[in-house]
Write an enzyme that holds these catalytic residues in place. Structure first.
Site, mmCIF file in Angstrom:
data_model
loop_
_atom_site.group_PDB
_atom_site.id
_atom_site.type_symbol
_atom_site.label_atom_id
_atom_site.label_comp_id
_atom_site.label_asym_id
_atom_site.label_seq_id
_atom_site.Cartn_x
_atom_site.Cartn_y
_atom_site.Cartn_z
ATOM 1 N N HIS A 160 -1.359 -9.651 5.184
ATOM 2 C CA HIS A 160 -2.059 -10.890 5.541
ATOM 3 C C HIS A 160 -2.244 -11.718 4.268
ATOM 4 O O HIS A 160 -2.655 -11.180 3.245
ATOM 5 C CB HIS A 160 -3.410 -10.586 6.201
ATOM 6 C CG HIS A 160 -4.145 -11.809 6.636
ATOM 7 N ND1 HIS A 160 -3.786 -12.522 7.770
ATOM 8 C CD2 HIS A 160 -5.171 -12.492 6.063
ATOM 9 C CE1 HIS A 160 -4.577 -13.584 7.874
ATOM 10 N NE2 HIS A 160 -5.422 -13.588 6.861
ATOM 11 N N ASN A 185 9.128 -11.341 3.383
ATOM 12 C CA ASN A 185 8.486 -10.029 3.159
ATOM 13 C C ASN A 185 9.459 -8.899 3.504
ATOM 14 O O ASN A 185 9.496 -7.872 2.828
ATOM 15 C CB ASN A 185 7.207 -9.913 3.983
ATOM 16 C CG ASN A 185 6.032 -10.625 3.313
ATOM 17 O OD1 ASN A 185 5.483 -10.099 2.357
ATOM 18 N ND2 ASN A 185 5.685 -11.784 3.783
ATOM 19 N N ASN A 199 0.065 -4.101 8.088
ATOM 20 C CA ASN A 199 0.270 -5.552 8.180
ATOM 21 C C ASN A 199 -0.018 -6.191 6.838
ATOM 22 O O ASN A 199 -0.904 -5.728 6.101
ATOM 23 C CB ASN A 199 -0.673 -6.135 9.247
ATOM 24 C CG ASN A 199 -0.548 -7.652 9.382
ATOM 25 O OD1 ASN A 199 0.556 -8.175 9.543
ATOM 26 N ND2 ASN A 199 -1.667 -8.338 9.292
#
Ligand code: GRF
Length: 198
Positions: A110, A14, A108
């Site tokens: 997920h 990422n 974030n």
């Protein structure tokens, strides 16, 4: 210019998507000030160094208590003077003081469609094992703001990914990364970097 710190724990795919997004223009008006990992062996740190980005390891193992680690992490992040903290496969609980100080400035990624398969114990392959166990036909990824909870903050973007009949947790994880995570996180950073009311 949006200054970001990227927090990582593992392979850093990422992080690589963010680095590549800045290089190819998918992400504008953004610079990565530093990459911080709790894991000295995280390949994400190598990716940072290979791209001339400041790379730091701040590990709970190096501190006598979690509270002392939490304060050390917050102190180091504050020194960086960043606008946004990006959790890119970061597996350590964010200190409450950091969540409050950087309210609406921590995001974030997920690997599921929150509120499915999220919260305590749902990370990495475990998320995809649970999705396959449940027999869902569609999963995906979510990028969200971080609040005091675990995977509970305001959702920014989501992207659905088909589950295939012969999927294993590994093949599903890879597809969710390729088709969703690596697109959503750069898109969210670019949106934040270029919105008018920052
Ligand atoms: C991946 O499972 C990702 O879904 C989650 O953290 C894991 C590692 O990602 N966010 P990365 O390759 O270290 O970015």
């Amino acid at each position: 210019m949006l200054k970001i710190a990227v927090l990582v724990s593992g392979g850093g795919t990422n992080l690589q998507a963010i680095i590549d997004g800045i290089k190819n223009g998918d992400i504008t008006n953004t610079e990565i000030t530093a990459v911080i990992s709790n894991n000295a062996n995280a390949y994400a740190l190598t990716r940072a160094k290979d791209n001339g980005i400041k790379a730091m390891c701040i590990s709970p193992k190096d501190y006598s208590s979690r509270d002392i680690f939490n304060q050390a992490l917050l102190d180091e992040v504050n020194k960086l003077d960043v606008d946004l903290i990006v959790l890119a496969g970061y597996l350590v609980r964010i200190p409450e003081a950091m969540v409050h100080q950087y309210s609406h400035r921590i995001i974030n990624i997920h690997p599921s469609l929150i509120p499915s398969f999220c919260g305590v114990g749902f990370y990495g392959l475990k998320v995809h094992e649970a999705a396959l166990e449940k027999g869902v036909k569609v999963t995906g990824a979510t990028v969200h703001y971080v609040d005091e909870g675990m995977d509970t903050g305001e959702i920014i973007f989501q992207k659905a990914v088909d589950v295939l009949p012969d999927d294993t947790p590994e093949t599903l994880q890879r597809r969710v990364m390729e088709q969703a995570e690596w697109k959503l996180l750069p898109a969210a950073i670019n949106m934040i970097a270029n919105r008018q009311n920052i």
